[in-house]
Design an enzyme around this catalytic site. Structure first.
Site, mmCIF file in Angstrom:
data_model
loop_
_atom_site.group_PDB
_atom_site.id
_atom_site.type_symbol
_atom_site.label_atom_id
_atom_site.label_comp_id
_atom_site.label_asym_id
_atom_site.label_seq_id
_atom_site.Cartn_x
_atom_site.Cartn_y
_atom_site.Cartn_z
ATOM 1 N NE ARG A 28 -3.657 0.053 2.542
ATOM 2 C CZ ARG A 28 -4.585 0.253 2.065
ATOM 3 N NH1 ARG A 28 -5.383 -0.612 1.543
ATOM 4 N NH2 ARG A 28 -5.371 1.486 2.189
ATOM 5 C CD1 TRP A 74 2.750 5.431 -3.110
ATOM 6 C CD2 TRP A 74 1.385 7.191 -2.751
ATOM 7 N NE1 TRP A 74 2.742 6.064 -4.246
ATOM 8 C CE2 TRP A 74 1.846 7.227 -4.044
ATOM 9 C CE3 TRP A 74 0.589 8.313 -2.441
ATOM 10 C CZ2 TRP A 74 1.280 8.124 -5.034
ATOM 11 C CZ3 TRP A 74 0.198 9.210 -3.431
ATOM 12 C CH2 TRP A 74 0.615 8.928 -4.748
ATOM 13 C CG ASN A 98 -4.687 5.045 4.198
ATOM 14 O OD1 ASN A 98 -4.290 5.810 3.375
ATOM 15 N ND2 ASN A 98 -5.648 4.227 3.943
ATOM 16 N N GLY A 99 -4.957 8.686 4.542
ATOM 17 C CA GLY A 99 -5.992 9.559 3.653
ATOM 18 C C GLY A 99 -5.235 11.039 3.624
ATOM 19 C CD GLU A 464 -4.356 -4.155 -17.474
ATOM 20 O OE1 GLU A 464 -4.882 -3.074 -17.670
ATOM 21 O OE2 GLU A 464 -3.988 -4.730 -16.641
ATOM 22 C CE LYS A 468 -0.962 -5.031 -14.529
ATOM 23 N NZ LYS A 468 -1.961 -3.887 -14.742
ATOM 24 C CG HIS A 487 -4.424 8.791 -38.954
ATOM 25 N ND1 HIS A 487 -4.919 9.300 -40.208
ATOM 26 C CD2 HIS A 487 -4.880 7.534 -38.921
ATOM 27 C CE1 HIS A 487 -5.688 8.452 -40.716
ATOM 28 N NE2 HIS A 487 -5.839 7.381 -40.270
ATOM 29 C CE LYS A 584 -3.818 -4.650 -5.774
ATOM 30 N NZ LYS A 584 -3.577 -5.086 -7.070
HETATM 31 C C1 AGP Z 1 -3.419 -1.756 -11.999
HETATM 32 O O1 AGP Z 1 -2.223 -2.552 -12.071
HETATM 33 C C2 AGP Z 1 -2.999 -0.699 -11.278
HETATM 34 N N1 AGP Z 1 -2.278 -0.618 -10.130
HETATM 35 C C3 AGP Z 1 -4.075 0.505 -10.952
HETATM 36 O O2 AGP Z 1 -4.261 1.032 -12.356
HETATM 37 C C4 AGP Z 1 -5.298 0.301 -10.604
HETATM 38 O O3 AGP Z 1 -6.085 -0.748 -11.534
HETATM 39 C C5 AGP Z 1 -6.155 1.400 -10.110
HETATM 40 O O4 AGP Z 1 -5.493 2.141 -9.342
HETATM 41 C C6 AGP Z 1 -7.760 1.202 -9.642
HETATM 42 O O5 AGP Z 1 -7.477 0.489 -8.318
HETATM 43 P P1 AGP Z 1 -8.913 -0.189 -7.948
HETATM 44 O O6 AGP Z 1 -9.178 -1.496 -9.038
HETATM 45 O O7 AGP Z 1 -8.467 -0.532 -6.826
HETATM 46 O O8 AGP Z 1 -10.064 0.942 -7.901
#
Ligand code: AGP
Length: 589
Positions: A28, A74, A98-99, A464, A468, A487, A584
């Protein structure tokens, strides 16, 4: 965005419990970490910049304590250094948070005018100081927390120690996640379940602005009127082992290997030849899908499938834009929110905005009991289990599996054929997960720019696959509609530029091959991922993926892209499970 945890009890050393908890929450955020523990009626704080291992090196684990709180950060306010790391203390209070406290600057000014001084540039130190300020007037901890809960704007999950009551640990939340886990003669707080799973799977969830007064024997929860409220005891379905690496080098690889069972568990919860546990969605004739990051990419797949097979218009938007745009609703609009964590701030804010307009909401969420799940009218849980790696894989696959289900439901497709195909997906996933893609990743890992191209639903998969690669290998990559490349962007293609080209739709094969030849003619190194058995000299590498019903094809096609990203990141020596600058769950806006 950050991880907090805490312990109060008679059976264990609070320091060990909190450090173990922080290590389970490190996904996190990992800019800094800290712990506050009580010893001989004194609150002691140790905190350090960088990952939790740096903090552990400063701790004497022979010290025995029965009350401690911890934090892995974070950074939101203030750079990720030692001074700004949590816990923060002021006067009688020591807290982890957290927040984001959005009105912290005006509160800081008021506190400075009342003689307080500050060491850090964080909103959390202001919150702690404000608690001490209010407490100095009423000398009552519960009243203090109740009052500050109404003053603080923004989001918070606090673990709180007050030196006037070292027999209790206090907790308070609004929007940011916080669970309280129950053991025998011991209790825990944590931002997420993995921090406590090794001890207990029983927990309760605090609602917004509720206060918890926790000691080793009991947990008392108070509402905003300081009345005691009874909370349901929940049980987490997974096990601690399921949330740990189980022999894999990285959580991400483990979680990719879980995808066959994740698909099976997710489908089986809602379809066994007939639909079950799906809310009645048939009255809606206009759908909005709102999400962030990979969840947004899952929404793009959902749009394509629902529009094509259920003939319902779908509008997809990233949550951070959706909540500020002028959107169009009617009484038959359904807004679908997609979120693995169920705590993403922009997605949660979009949900709340839509609910104020009395629009029906459905959330597709992985974490049971998370804020988005609890606040939506309907929820369909993905059954991906605990996803620890910051880069989502199995949860994304579960999300697009749910969209396939929703499409089948809306188009009333419960044919024997689709059921047979569904039953075969786990085997096909096993097959493609066990293919070695290192011949491809070893060819491209040293490049600084990589392109993904595709048409139709393959373009959504490209988005996607590109994310990744970017987020774990730090290589700049971009997904482009294959027909759009000429283009402008094709000017970036030069000798050996890797281009990953997807084509799983036979009707688009010819045109996609034309686009591939355009980049090949300019020196690109082409990785062709397709269901077609066509051969030719227009690619350098070819990956054949099994052809399945289009509803299920994205579930198959994404896997090679996940594994190639994993291999490239590993070759680049990146921290795959905890990529730099990421977390995360993005619980701040
Ligand atoms: C995905 O690999 C990322 N870690 C990130 O884009 C994630 O999908 C996004 O932050 C949304 O998170 P959530 O699905 O918990 O809302």
């Amino acid at each position: 965005m950050c991880g907090i945890t805490g312990y109060i009890g008679k059976n264990k050393n609070a320091i060990n419990v909190v450090i173990n908890g922080l290590e389970s929450l490190e996904y996190r955020g990992y800019d800094s970490a800290g712990i506050a523990y009580v010893l001989n009626n004194k609150v002691n704080i140790i905190k350090e910049q960088g990952k939790i291992v740096n903090l552990k090196n400063k701790i004497d684990f022979n010290i025995q304590s029965n009350l401690a709180i911890g934090h892995t950060r974070w950074a939101t306010h203030g750079e990720p250094n030692q001074i700004n790391s949590h816990p923060h203390s002021q006067g009688k209070f020591t807290i982890v948070h957290n927040g984001i406290i959005e009105n912290y600057l005006e509160l800081k000014q008021e506190l400075i005018e009342n003689g307080y001084k500050f060491k850090s540039s964080t909103d959390t130190e202001v919150a702690c100081t404000y608690m001490d300020f209010i407490y100095s007037k009423n000398n009552n901890i519960l009243k203090t927390l109740n009052e500050v809960s109404k003053v603080f704007r923004g989001s918070y999950a606090f673990g709180i120690i007050c030196e006037d009551d070292l027999d209790n640990l206090y907790a308070l939340r609004k929007t940011s996640p916080l669970i309280i886990a129950n053991g025998n003669n011991e209790n825990y707080i944590a931002s997420d379940v993995p921090a406590i799973l090794r001890y207990t799977n029983k927990y309760i969830l605090l609602d917004d602005m509720e206060i918890a007064k926790i000691n080793s024997d009991k947990v008392v929860v108070y509402n905003q009127n300081l009345e005691i409220v009874k909370k349901e005891i929940l049980e987490f379905e997974g096990s601690f082992e399921s949330s740990m690496k189980c022999g894999y080098e990285h959580f991400m690889l483990k979680e990719i290997h879980e995808e066959p069972s994740v698909f099976k568990n997710t489908i089986n919860a809602y379809f066994d030849g007939d639909f079950k546990n799906i809310p009645d969605l048939t009255k809606y004739n206009n759908i909005h899908i709102v999400a962030c990051g990979s969840a947004y990419h899952a929404g793009l797949v959902g749009k394509y499938l629902i529009e094509k097979y259920a003939n319902i218009p779908v509008y997809v938007e990233v949550a951070s834009e959706y909540r500020y745009k002028h959107n169009f609703y009617d009484k038959d609009t359904l807004v679908i929110l997609v979120s693995q964590s169920g705590e993403t701030a922009d997605t949660l804010a979009s949900l709340r905005m839509v609910k104020e307009k009395n629009i029906d909401t459905l959330s597709i969420v992985n974490v049971v009991g998370s804020s988005i799940a609890r606040e939506s009218k309907y929820v369909i849980y993905t059954k991906a289990g605990c996803e620890i790696a910051v880069a989502t894989t199995k949860a994304y696959l579960a999300q697009i599996s749910v969209f396939a289900l929703i499409t089948m439901y809306l188009s009333n497709n419960k044919s024997k054929e689709i059921l047979e195909e569904i039953n075969n997906i786990p085997n096909l996933l096993e097959e493609i997960i066990n293919i070695d893609y290192k011949n491809i990743s070893s060819e491209i890992y040293q490049n600084q720019n990589i392109f993904f191209i595709g048409r139709g639903i393959d373009y959504s998969i490209c988005m996607e696959g590109s994310l990744k690669l970017k987020e774990i290998s730090y290589i700049n990559s971009v997904a482009y509609q294959a027909g759009e490349l000429k283009h402008g962007t094709i000017s970036l293609i030069e000798k050996n530029t890797p281009v990953v080209a997807l084509c799983t739709d036979d009707s688009l094969l010819e045109k996609t091959i034309s686009n591939i030849k355009e980049v090949k003619a300019r020196g690109a190194k082409v990785i062709f991922i397709t269901t077609s058995d066509i051969e030719g000299d227009f690619y350098d590498f070819k990956v054949n993926v099994p052809k399945v019903n289009e509803l299920l094809q994205p579930i198959i096609t994404i896997v090679p892209l996940q594994l190639i990203a994993y291999d490239v990141a590993k070759l680049n020596g990146c921290d795959i499970d905890k990529p730099r600058n990421l977390a995360k769950s993005v619980t701040v806006e």
